[in-house]
Design a protein around this motif. Structure first.
Motif, PDB file in Angstrom:
ATOM      1  N   THR A 374      19.721  23.242  32.010  1.00  0.00           N
ATOM      2  CA  THR A 374      19.649  23.487  33.456  1.00  0.00           C
ATOM      3  C   THR A 374      19.024  22.261  34.102  1.00  0.00           C
ATOM      4  O   THR A 374      17.967  21.786  33.662  1.00  0.00           O
ATOM      5  N   PHE A 375      19.685  21.785  35.101  1.00  0.00           N
ATOM      6  CA  PHE A 375      19.158  20.649  35.851  1.00  0.00           C
ATOM      7  C   PHE A 375      19.298  20.998  37.335  1.00  0.00           C
ATOM      8  O   PHE A 375      20.413  21.007  37.875  1.00  0.00           O
ATOM      9  N   GLY A 376      18.139  21.297  37.958  1.00  0.00           N
ATOM     10  CA  GLY A 376      18.188  21.728  39.352  1.00  0.00           C
ATOM     11  C   GLY A 376      19.042  22.971  39.472  1.00  0.00           C
ATOM     12  O   GLY A 376      18.825  23.973  38.772  1.00  0.00           O
ATOM     13  N   PRO A 377      20.026  22.946  40.322  1.00  0.00           N
ATOM     14  CA  PRO A 377      20.872  24.136  40.495  1.00  0.00           C
ATOM     15  C   PRO A 377      21.970  24.236  39.443  1.00  0.00           C
ATOM     16  O   PRO A 377      22.719  25.218  39.429  1.00  0.00           O
ATOM     17  N   GLN A 378      22.128  23.220  38.562  1.00  0.00           N
ATOM     18  CA  GLN A 378      23.226  23.214  37.603  1.00  0.00           C
ATOM     19  C   GLN A 378      22.797  23.772  36.258  1.00  0.00           C
ATOM     20  O   GLN A 378      21.674  23.535  35.794  1.00  0.00           O
ATOM     21  N   THR A 379      23.722  24.508  35.662  1.00  0.00           N
ATOM     22  CA  THR A 379      23.524  25.025  34.309  1.00  0.00           C
ATOM     23  C   THR A 379      24.837  24.840  33.557  1.00  0.00           C
ATOM     24  O   THR A 379      25.910  25.099  34.090  1.00  0.00           O
ATOM     25  N   GLY A 380      24.747  24.344  32.307  1.00  0.00           N
ATOM     26  CA  GLY A 380      25.969  24.124  31.537  1.00  0.00           C
ATOM     27  C   GLY A 380      25.650  23.734  30.119  1.00  0.00           C
ATOM     28  O   GLY A 380      24.495  23.557  29.723  1.00  0.00           O
ATOM     29  N   ALA A 381      26.740  23.607  29.324  1.00  0.00           N
ATOM     30  CA  ALA A 381      26.611  23.217  27.922  1.00  0.00           C
ATOM     31  C   ALA A 381      26.311  21.725  27.837  1.00  0.00           C
ATOM     32  O   ALA A 381      26.785  20.929  28.646  1.00  0.00           O
ATOM     33  N   SER A 382      25.541  21.378  26.847  1.00  0.00           N
ATOM     34  CA  SER A 382      25.150  19.984  26.677  1.00  0.00           C
ATOM     35  C   SER A 382      24.897  19.720  25.202  1.00  0.00           C
ATOM     36  O   SER A 382      24.727  20.653  24.406  1.00  0.00           O
ATOM     37  N   THR A 383      24.867  18.460  24.856  1.00  0.00           N
ATOM     38  CA  THR A 383      24.493  18.015  23.519  1.00  0.00           C
ATOM     39  C   THR A 383      23.306  17.079  23.672  1.00  0.00           C
ATOM     40  O   THR A 383      23.391  16.058  24.375  1.00  0.00           O
TER      41      THR A 383
END
Length: 881
Positions: A374-383
């Motif tokens: 999660t970065f600020g308002p964003q949430t998603g898959a990451s490596t």
């Protein structure tokens, strides 16, 4: 009134009294010709009273026809009388018999015709390995102006190598100290830490690859005490073309390099490119108030994009839901096929002392973890990528920051690549032969060039021969890969220019398997006759003319290729029996006026008598002489049989039957049979045709492809003009040289005073077709070769050979030399010579007592030895006269 009117002029005079001034090339010795004889007899009719009534002068009158027939007889008689008269003078004589008889009166004899010489280049099949071509190995060729094929034999052993068959030499390379801006082509110097060709080839660079040029890392990345300095920018280039030129891999890019680069120039091939997670977040975002429990409101926050990157610090400044260690970079997507150990190139900007500095660093992945971020308002898959080292490998008192929006993470898919600028070469001519050209090959191949003669031939026909003067120490041990080796020569490769030795478009072909060959066919051992101890000066006639070759160190210089055996013991040839020991087995070789050769032994006082025996006087010799002319374009040739002339019998009964059948076919076709032909020095046409037919039946061979065109040299108008004449469509197999692929007799036609090196010259090449297996027998075991048995190569001759061999030169009987000639003729005397040359044609010339003039074929250059080493002409000695 007088009986004759003085105003009437009658120029008719018969018979004419011969009157010739001195020094004419031809003398007149006829009392009249046919018209004169007819007119004289018709005038006599009017003078006879009994014939006064005979007024008809037409040819239909039987009497007039009889007179005209008598005039024909008289014309023929006077014609031959004039020919005989010319033959009685040395200047005007044309027949060999006449010249020989005239000069013999002064103590001279005619020199024999000499065999031609050629420079051969042997080409081997690529997988043949080392092949030794033995001395005396025979070949045949068709020459312009020669009715029959010319036979040659090698003069010395040749150690031939496949890589020296036909290759190129190149200009030495030089490299600049930096890569200039605007360059679009680079050379791959090494892959990783290796310069091996296999390592560079393993890069597998291809069109469309992205290449990242990486500048040197700034000192402050690893040294905390280093001052601030700007890093040079990198550049990503796209590959347009990759090609290999010998040991160089050349990479051409779609765009040029935008700035100058100092060496070493390090680069990597790139795969995928990712961004830092959160790089696309909005600069402002809203969060609920409070963040947990019952929401009572909302707050607008500024998104944090700046993170610390110094070692040992987990940054909490960003809007990431977790603190970011300096060595961790979250990717903006989940990447499942990344593995630890892969290197990445991190491209970003680092703030140092308030200044944003572009930076490109290469790091290796230590660990990977797929997660949701999660970065600020964003949430998603990451490596999460954990690097072995952070971007900064140390911690300083002031913070070093980077904006995540500047991050570019490039996947590296190759080893480290080191480029260098494109090699430069010099132009112009050659000043010397020292370290002039380079040879591409392995050290083992380069060692075969030590002290080896090389023939360099330009595409336009110019040529030059040089010798490599390198020593084995000039080729030190090192890599086993082929490389460029610097060569030195005994002379500069003039008249060529350096541009002729371009690596990608060479114009000069080099032949390294050179061997000298001389004309002549080995004749099997023949029995000359029976020795008789009671007879003195026993003389035996040789069945065929003997080939003579020029040996300038001997006296006379024309040495016959003849060995005479008495009871199996070789007799010694001497120039004269005078003064020889009574028990010394010696003989002299003499040539009669008709051109036949005779062997004469002593009388027991000057040379030993022959021992009594039946058929105990035998001889082996070589036959053929006087070849001249350029090789016929696209003509076919074959190798001779290497065992001929060694006293061995025919190989098989089947071969004898085929030869007999060939004789029958020849007779049925009306061709000349054995023994026919123009003279003893020329092979009968029937024999040649019959041998060709037998070869066709045995192998069914056909010639290959078109041939190059080469202009003859030293022979007027001798160029490869005629095409397609077949002399031998097959070839008897040679078990000793199964891998012999091609032989190019590289011969320089002409004589002393002919064109210098650099003038277009001719060349022969014998090319084989596919070999056929003959299972009847194998000679490989006996010959010491390991090739396939029964191979029968087929050959074709594709261009050029020339020679100029003289005949009719006067020599003193006992080799008195030039001084003797002068004494024989008087102080300052001149001897006018004439004779029949090697081509069977007449020739005249003059020479002082010191240097007699040779008699040569029409259209040929005159002078000494026609062939010379170094693919050029040499002024060899002209004999003892």
């Amino acid at each position: 009134m007088t009986a004759c009117d003085p105003l009437i002029d009658d120029p008719f005079l018969f018979p004419c009294r011969p009157a010739n001034r001195p020094a004419l090339q031809r003398i007149g010795y006829r009392i009249g010709e046919y018209p004169d004889m007819v007119e004289a007899m018709l005038r006599s009719i009017d003078g006879e009273v009994a014939l006064a009534g005979w007024t008809h002068r037409g040819a239909d009158d039987p009497g007039i026809a009889l007179l005209e027939s008598l005039a024909v007889v008289g014309d023929i008689l006077t014609f031959y009388q004039e020919r005989y008269a010319n033959e009685t003078f040395l200047r005007t004589a044309e027949w060999r018999e006449s010249v020989a008889g005239l000069v013999r009166l002064m103590g001279y004899r005619l020199s024999p015709g000499l065999g031609g010489a050629a420079r051969l280049s042997v080409e081997l099949k690529p997988a043949a390995g080392k092949i030794v071509v033995p001395a005396g190995y025979p070949f045949k060729a068709d020459l312009d102006g020669q009715d029959q094929s010319v036979e040659f034999q090698t003069d010395a052993d040749l150690t031939a190598w496949p890589h020296l068959s036909a290759f190129n030499l190149f200009r030495p390379r030089s490299y600049a100290a930096s890569v200039a801006a605007g360059t679009d082509t680079l050379e791959v110097e090494r892959a990783g830490s290796s310069t091996a060709l296999a390592a560079i080839a393993s890069l597998a660079l291809k069109k469309g690859d992205r290449i990242l040029l990486v500048p040197d890392a700034p000192a402050w990345v690893s040294n905390p005490n280093a001052g601030f300095s700007a890093q040079d920018p990198g550049q990503v280039l796209k590959v347009k073309d990759v090609r290999t030129v010998h040991d160089r891999t050349l990479v051409t890019f779609e765009t040029t390099i935008d700035r100058s680069w100092s060496l070493p120039l390090v680069a990597y091939r790139l795969g995928r490119t990712w961004r830092h997670f959160g790089h696309a977040a909005p600069p402002k975002h809203t969060v609920p108030t409070p963040t947990s429990g019952t929401v009572t409101g909302a707050s607008n926050l500024t998104t944090g994009f700046v993170r610390h990157i110094y070692a040992g610090h987990a940054c909490a400044n960003t809007s990431m839901a977790m603190n970011l260690p300096a060595e961790v970079i979250p990717l903006d997507q989940e990447v499942q096929d990344l593995v630890p150990g892969v290197r990445i190139a991190v491209e970003t900007r680092v703030q140092l002392g308030g200044v944003m500095q572009p930076c490109i660093l290469v790091r290796r992945i230590a660990a990977l973890r797929a997660t949701a971020m999660t970065f600020g308002p964003q949430t998603g898959a990451s490596t999460l990528v954990t690097m072995e080292n952070g971007l900064l490998s140390h911690s300083q008192s002031t913070g070093q920051e980077a904006d995540i929006r500047d991050f570019r993470i490039h996947e590296i898919t190759s080893q480290r690549i080191r480029f260098r600028p494109l090699a430069t070469v010099s132009g112009g001519g050659f000043a010397s032969g020292t370290e002039t050209l380079t040879f591409y090959g392995t050290r083992k191949e380069a060692l075969t060039l030590v002290d080896r003669p090389l023939m360099l031939k330009h595409d336009d026909g110019r040529w030059v021969e040089m010798s490599c003067v390198n020593e084995a120490t000039d080729f030190p041990w090192g890599t086993t890969d082929p490389k460029m080796w610097l060569l030195s020569f005994d002379a500069p490769p003039s008249p060529f220019q350096r541009a002729d030795f371009d690596e990608e478009v060479p114009k000069v072909t080099v032949h390294g398997n050179l061997v000298t060959a001389s004309q002549g066919k080995a004749v099997p051992m023949v029995t000359l006759g029976n020795g008789d101890a009671r007879a003195v000066f026993q003389t035996f006639a040789l069945p065929k003319p003997v080939t003579h070759l020029l040996h300038p160190g001997d006296d006379p210089a024309e040495v016959p290729e003849l060995t005479v055996l008495v009871n199996g013991r070789a007799a010694e040839r001497v120039s004269s029996l005078y003064g020889q020991a009574a028990d010394r087995l010696v003989y002299v070789l003499r040539q009669d006026d008709a051109g036949g050769f005779h062997v004469q032994f002593g009388d027991g006082k000057t040379g030993a008598r022959l021992p009594t025996g039946r058929g105990n006087v035998t001889a082996t010799f070589r036959n053929r002489r006087g070849c001249a002319g350029g090789a016929e374009s696209r003509s076919h040739a074959k190798r001779g049989h290497p065992d001929r002339g060694r006293g061995e019998a025919s190989s098989s009964r089947r071969g004898r039957r085929r030869r007999r059948s060939g004789n029958r076919r020849q007779r049925q076709a009306g061709g000349a049979g054995p023994g026919s032909g123009p003279g003893p020095d020329r092979q009968p046409g029937g024999l040649r045709d019959r041998a060709s037919g037998n070869s066709r039946r045995r192998t069914g061979a056909r010639g290959l492809g078109p041939a190059g065109r080469h202009a003859g040299r030293g022979v007027a108008g001798a160029a490869a003009k005629r095409a397609g004449k077949r002399i031998c469509r097959g070839a008897r197999r040679d078990p000793r040289l199964p891998a012999l692929s091609r032989v190019k007799p590289l011969c320089a036609g002409g004589a002393a005073g002919a064109a210098a090196p650099g003038v277009p010259g001719p060349a022969l090449c014998f090319r084989p077709g596919p070999a056929r297996r003959n299972s009847r027998r194998s000679d490989h075991a006996a010959a010491g070769t390991d090739g396939p048995s029964g191979r029968r190569p087929r050959w074709r001759l594709c261009a050029g050979v020339a020679a100029d061999r003289r005949d009719g030169i006067c020599q003193p009987h006992r080799g008195t030399g030039s001084g003797g000639a002068g004494r024989a003729l008087g102080a300052g005397g001149r001897v006018w010579q004439t004779g029949r040359n090697a081509c069977g044609q007449s020739a005249r010339g003059s020479a002082s007592a010191r240097r007699p003039a040779p008699a040569t074929c029409p259209g040929q250059a005159t002078g000494g030895r026609a062939f010379a080493t170094a693919f050029g002409a040499s002024d060899a000695g002209l004999g003892a006269a």
